[in-house]
Each structure stands twice: as C-alpha cells, then as structure tokens.
Design a protein around this motif. Structure first.
Motif: not given
Length: 54
Positions: A40-43, A45-49
């Motif tokens: 969840v945290l990885f996804v 962070s990808l969306v925020v990036k």
C-alpha cells in the motif's frame, strides 16, 4: 518494511520446521500484514510521484 516482513517469514519457516505451529502461524500472519502495508505504501508513493511530475 519489506525487510521486517521477510524476517517474520523466515522465523515462520524455521518455527514450522521445528514443529512450533502456533509461533509459525503468528509469524506468518505478521509477515503477511507487513507485506500488505508495504504494498500500500509503495503504491501511494508511486501515485504521489506521478502527480508531482504532472
């Protein structure tokens, strides 16, 4: 986070081999929860990036 998940997974495997079913089940459950939190945290962070680039 992923390192902790792998650590609990290894503890679960060792406990299962040695016959400690309760400890193995608990460790496997903790590893699974930590892995899902990592995903969840990885996804997120990808969306925020991707949003910051646009």
């Amino acid at each position: 986070m992923l390192g902790w998940a792998l650590t609990f997974f290894i503890v679960a495997i060792i406990a299962a081999v040695l016959g400690f079913g309760g400890i193995a089940g608990a460790s496997a459950g903790i590893a699974q929860i930590l892995f899902y939190i990592f995903l969840v945290l990885f996804v997120v962070s990808l969306v925020v990036k991707l949003v910051r680039r646009a």
